[in-house]
Enzyme design. Structure first.
Site, PDB file in Angstrom:
ATOM      1  NE  ARG A  17      16.016 -20.563 -22.155  1.00  0.00           N
ATOM      2  CZ  ARG A  17      17.195 -21.057 -21.868  1.00  0.00           C
ATOM      3  NH1 ARG A  17      17.677 -20.961 -20.634  1.00  0.00           N
ATOM      4  NH2 ARG A  17      17.917 -21.653 -22.803  1.00  0.00           N
ATOM      5  CG  ASN A  41      20.347 -21.023 -16.481  1.00  0.00           C
ATOM      6  OD1 ASN A  41      19.281 -21.619 -16.293  1.00  0.00           O
ATOM      7  ND2 ASN A  41      21.091 -21.219 -17.558  1.00  0.00           N
ATOM      8  CG  ASP A 246      20.550 -28.939 -20.261  1.00  0.00           C
ATOM      9  OD1 ASP A 246      20.066 -27.932 -19.708  1.00  0.00           O
ATOM     10  OD2 ASP A 246      21.639 -28.925 -20.853  1.00  0.00           O
TER      11      ASP A 246
END
Length: 342
Positions: A17, A41, A246
């Protein structure tokens, strides 16, 4: 075996993040990993080299452990250019580019709408030696969520592998027996990462006896037969499979809601969780290859020079952990893990 010393591991797929939460996510991922490949992302997504380098600086500003090296990836879009790929490669900090089918997962709305639209980019990646990372799910509304990985293999990935035989491809966080078989049978330039939570859990854990939102991730947990196939692949010793957690944190309230976010947080205890799986399979001796050797070998990087030691010693996981000004519920929160890093 109650103690195991292995080459320092790496995490080849992690979400840190951005913003105030970095101090917490970087702390956890750098605790014993030598390297981690940081997913792009974020909001906004990391679509060019300058953004990747700036993101790397923000990560490094959190003063992770001295041995830790963040590796960066570009977020592919329909507008990515071959020149951007060459620029990223020349930076030395960007080691891969990530194909997110538009809408497939968290913050993927800017992703690729059709693989054919980036074939000229894949050609450049093959030419300069940049790896392609793939979130392997189709997003068509008429394809069941439990079938999206298999459909992607057949309709998207197989043509890419065929058309770009010299392009190194990592099928990320595989969740099905179909994906494990695809990777095993593909050429030597195709490999896969496997998460700890897809090895430890299946969809029954998420859905039986009430919905468990902290097991909700994408690709979604599958039936136990797929879980067993993943365990076999991960623990087999095959050089085609390696560690990629992940680990994808969301604040507790964003998970425990009427429309909860996808992602499970495992960075707090990743190698310990993998050790449980390998030990239960009687394959603990294969953990080092999976966690520490296969990844750097596939990426063409040196293995880490130092080691960590795991002991078979039960410990309690905190129910929640700091996540910026909020909290995150980690996998096994409030429960125990059978292995610990000494």
């Amino acid at each position: 075996m109650t103690q195991l010393t292995i080459t320092r591991p790496d995490d080849w797929h992690v979400h840190l993040r951005d913003g105030e939460v970095l101090k917490d996510t970087v702390r956890d991922i750098s605790r014993y990993n030598g390297r981690a490949l940081i997913m792009p992302n974020t909001i906004p997504p990391v679509t060019d080299t300058e953004m990747a380098l700036a993101y790397r600086e923000r990560i490094m500003a959190e003063q992770p452990s001295e041995q830790f090296q963040p590796l960066m990836a570009l977020y592919l879009t329909d507008n990515t250019t071959p020149d951007e790929i060459r620029k990223a490669k020349e930076s030395g900090a960007v080691v891969a580019a990530k194909l997110y089918p538009a809408g497939a997962t968290t913050n993927s709305d800017s992703g690729v709408t059709s693989a054919q639209k980036i074939y000229h980019v894949l050609e450049a990646m093959q030419e300069v030696g940049m790896l392609l990372l793939v979130h392997g799910e189709v997003t068509a509304h008429d394809v069941d969520i439990f079938d999206r990985e298999k459909e992607f293999l057949d309709t998207v990935l197989a043509p890419i592998v065929n058309d770009f035989p010299n392009l190194k491809i990592v099928l990320e966080h595989i969740t099905t027996a179909d994906a494990a078989t695809f990777v095993k049978n593909a050429n030597e330039n195709v490999a896969a990462t496997i998460t700890a939570h897809h090895l430890l859990y299946n969809r029954n854990h998420m859905l039986v006896g009430g919905i468990k939102p902290h097991f909700y991730c994408l690709p979604i947990l599958k039936r136990n037969t797929h879980q067993l196939a993943l365990i076999e692949a991960a623990t087999s010793g095959s050089k085609k499979f390696f560690l990629g957690t992940d680990s994808a944190p969301h604040a507790k309230g964003a998970k425990e809601s009427a429309c909860g976010c996808a992602g499970s947080y495992t960075a707090h205890a990743a190698v310990e969780l993998y050790a449980e799986v390998f030990d239960l399979e009687g394959k603990i001796e294969n953990l080092e290859a999976f966690a520490s050797h296969n990844g750097p070998d596939f990426y063409g990087m040196p293995r880490n020079a130092d080691t960590i030691t795991l002991v078979k010693e039960e410990w309690n996981v905190a129910e929640t952990m700091p996540f910026g000004s909020d909290i995150v519920v980690p996998i096994r929160g409030g429960e125990t893990i059978a292995w610990a890093v000494k």
